[in-house]
Design an enzyme around this catalytic site. Sequence first.
Site, mmCIF file in Angstrom:
data_model
loop_
_atom_site.group_PDB
_atom_site.id
_atom_site.type_symbol
_atom_site.label_atom_id
_atom_site.label_comp_id
_atom_site.label_asym_id
_atom_site.label_seq_id
_atom_site.Cartn_x
_atom_site.Cartn_y
_atom_site.Cartn_z
ATOM 1 C CB SER A 172 7.157 -20.027 5.760
ATOM 2 O OG SER A 172 5.739 -19.988 5.795
ATOM 3 C CE1 TYR A 183 -8.595 -9.615 0.716
ATOM 4 C CE2 TYR A 183 -8.860 -7.440 1.697
ATOM 5 C CZ TYR A 183 -8.217 -8.657 1.641
ATOM 6 O OH TYR A 183 -7.210 -8.912 2.535
ATOM 7 C CB THR A 223 0.516 -14.942 -1.564
ATOM 8 O OG1 THR A 223 -0.828 -14.605 -1.200
ATOM 9 C CG2 THR A 223 1.350 -13.682 -1.697
HETATM 10 P P1 NAD Z 1 0.802 -16.409 2.518
HETATM 11 O O1 NAD Z 1 -0.223 -17.457 2.389
HETATM 12 O O2 NAD Z 1 1.832 -16.296 1.446
HETATM 13 O O3 NAD Z 1 1.598 -16.558 3.924
HETATM 14 C C1 NAD Z 1 0.927 -16.814 5.113
HETATM 15 C C2 NAD Z 1 1.937 -17.120 6.211
HETATM 16 O O4 NAD Z 1 1.216 -17.351 7.429
HETATM 17 C C3 NAD Z 1 2.787 -18.361 5.964
HETATM 18 O O5 NAD Z 1 4.094 -18.131 6.446
HETATM 19 C C4 NAD Z 1 2.119 -19.427 6.857
HETATM 20 O O6 NAD Z 1 2.985 -20.482 7.262
HETATM 21 C C5 NAD Z 1 1.708 -18.549 8.027
HETATM 22 N N1 NAD Z 1 0.654 -19.119 8.860
HETATM 23 C C6 NAD Z 1 -0.629 -19.419 8.520
HETATM 24 N N2 NAD Z 1 -1.308 -19.888 9.604
HETATM 25 C C7 NAD Z 1 -0.431 -19.882 10.634
HETATM 26 C C8 NAD Z 1 -0.518 -20.244 12.012
HETATM 27 N N3 NAD Z 1 -1.652 -20.704 12.557
HETATM 28 N N4 NAD Z 1 0.599 -20.128 12.768
HETATM 29 C C9 NAD Z 1 1.766 -19.676 12.254
HETATM 30 N N5 NAD Z 1 1.901 -19.303 10.974
HETATM 31 C C10 NAD Z 1 0.819 -19.393 10.174
HETATM 32 O O7 NAD Z 1 0.009 -15.031 2.706
HETATM 33 P P2 NAD Z 1 0.229 -13.530 2.190
HETATM 34 O O8 NAD Z 1 -0.645 -13.318 1.012
HETATM 35 O O9 NAD Z 1 1.661 -13.173 2.135
HETATM 36 O O10 NAD Z 1 -0.495 -12.735 3.381
HETATM 37 C C11 NAD Z 1 0.201 -12.112 4.441
HETATM 38 C C12 NAD Z 1 -0.529 -10.834 4.826
HETATM 39 O O11 NAD Z 1 -0.448 -9.913 3.728
HETATM 40 C C13 NAD Z 1 -2.019 -11.039 5.115
HETATM 41 O O12 NAD Z 1 -2.403 -10.201 6.170
HETATM 42 C C14 NAD Z 1 -2.683 -10.564 3.827
HETATM 43 O O13 NAD Z 1 -4.006 -10.127 4.015
HETATM 44 C C15 NAD Z 1 -1.755 -9.402 3.483
HETATM 45 N N6 NAD Z 1 -1.854 -8.941 2.079
HETATM 46 C C16 NAD Z 1 -1.781 -9.823 1.046
HETATM 47 C C17 NAD Z 1 -1.940 -9.362 -0.252
HETATM 48 C C18 NAD Z 1 -1.868 -10.301 -1.434
HETATM 49 O O14 NAD Z 1 -2.226 -9.887 -2.549
HETATM 50 N N7 NAD Z 1 -1.410 -11.523 -1.247
HETATM 51 C C19 NAD Z 1 -2.141 -7.985 -0.506
HETATM 52 C C20 NAD Z 1 -2.151 -7.101 0.583
HETATM 53 C C21 NAD Z 1 -2.027 -7.596 1.881
#
Ligand code: NAD
Length: 393
Positions: A50, A235, A275
């Site tokens: 989402s 991190y 994010t």
């Molecule tokens: P985000 O907060 O934008 O999205 C998180 C998603 O997880 C949402 O869809 C939320 O509804 C869902 N979610 C959370 N708890 C849940 C649960 N219990 N059940 C079902 N759905 C659940 O996060 P993001 O930053 O896009 O992170 C996604 C991945 O990308 C993570 O593993 C993060 O470590 C990785 N990542 C992020 C970055 C960054 O800079 N944001 C960089 C590299 C990697």
Amino acid sequence: MIIKPRIRGFICTTAHPLGCAANVDAQIAYVAGQEEIADGPKRVLVLGASGGYGLASRIVAAFGCGAATLGVSFEKPPGDGRTATAGWYNNHAFQARATAKGLYSKTLDGDAFSDELKQQVVEAIAADLGQIDLLVYSLASPVRQHPRTGELHRSVIKPLGETFHVKTLNVAKGVVHEVDLEPADEAETEATVAVMGGEDWEYWIDALAEAGVLADGFRTVSYTYIGSELTWPIYWRATLGKAKEDLDRAAAAISARLGEVDGDAKVAVLKAVVTQASAAIPVVPLYNTLLFAVMKEQGSHEDCIDHVYRLFASGLYGASPEIDDVGRLRLDDWELAPGVQEEVLRRWAVVRTENLDELGDLEGFRADFLRLFGFGMAGVDYAADLDPTSSDL
Ligand code: NAD
């Protein structure tokens, strides 16, 4: 109701339905402007669909590969004079756009860590898709109730070993200041690994494999971040990094288990973006503000959608993906390019409140943050009186 941003710390408690839809449209338009990804997946499950990287993955799968998508998220509907969460509006907008394009799409909102939700997903795949070709694991959560023990694990974002004294940014005030970040104890580190490590990814694969819904040549990818030495103490060499290290272990275990379907599991190292999850990590907003300024100046800046398109087109389904010695797909090469990092490091040493606008891109960071909640999108009438419960997006 006239919907305005209401920011509390690193979260916005309101979301704009039309702005969220415009944000989904902008991402779809980006993908529509790229070449279709040949040999891309056709039936895709996205966990964490989402927002952030998960939403971008779902959009690339659907609109870049023509895939049927099943999404899982944990979002709240609107009610009682409250807006829904941004992800709820994103899901509705995505559903409408995918349906209009003749693409299957279904979203299940609930706790992805639970056995019940895994069962619902297995049933939906069996009934609607038969099998899946790709599972994207993009959950970011501060808590996980363990499905076998019932224990509620809470992750912490803390250094390891010793106190980390560091510069950080109060985004709302635009003030650079210094903080002491206290180290985690062993129990906190273990809890963080329990929430954000690889065990739940393995449980998902177990549930899907046992139900026979993994297609031949099935692939799965989980997202990680490594970043630069500036953020390592909070991190990569901290509690979150320990959890992310556990993904490498899980990827190897899952790949071994996927032998019978000739499948493969990879961890993909992605770049820093704004994010909901990343806004909560101390130090990262200041690093991002400097990084975005430098990458924009050097012409290598990417948002979620361009980055995930590159992941699919050149990494997951590309001819010559960049794989490191641990077997991870590396997409963070532009962020970690020496020309970028040397300049970020130089600016980090001298940045203070007074020169932040000159050295960093606070305006861009704030705009990205507001966009997550549907604010600041071109063409949206923010003065309009709206019904936040309407799903007419
Ligand atoms: P985000 O907060 O934008 O999205 C998180 C998603 O997880 C949402 O869809 C939320 O509804 C869902 N979610 C959370 N708890 C849940 C649960 N219990 N059940 C079902 N759905 C659940 O996060 P993001 O930053 O896009 O992170 C996604 C991945 O990308 C993570 O593993 C993060 O470590 C990785 N990542 C992020 C970055 C960054 O800079 N944001 C960089 C590299 C990697």
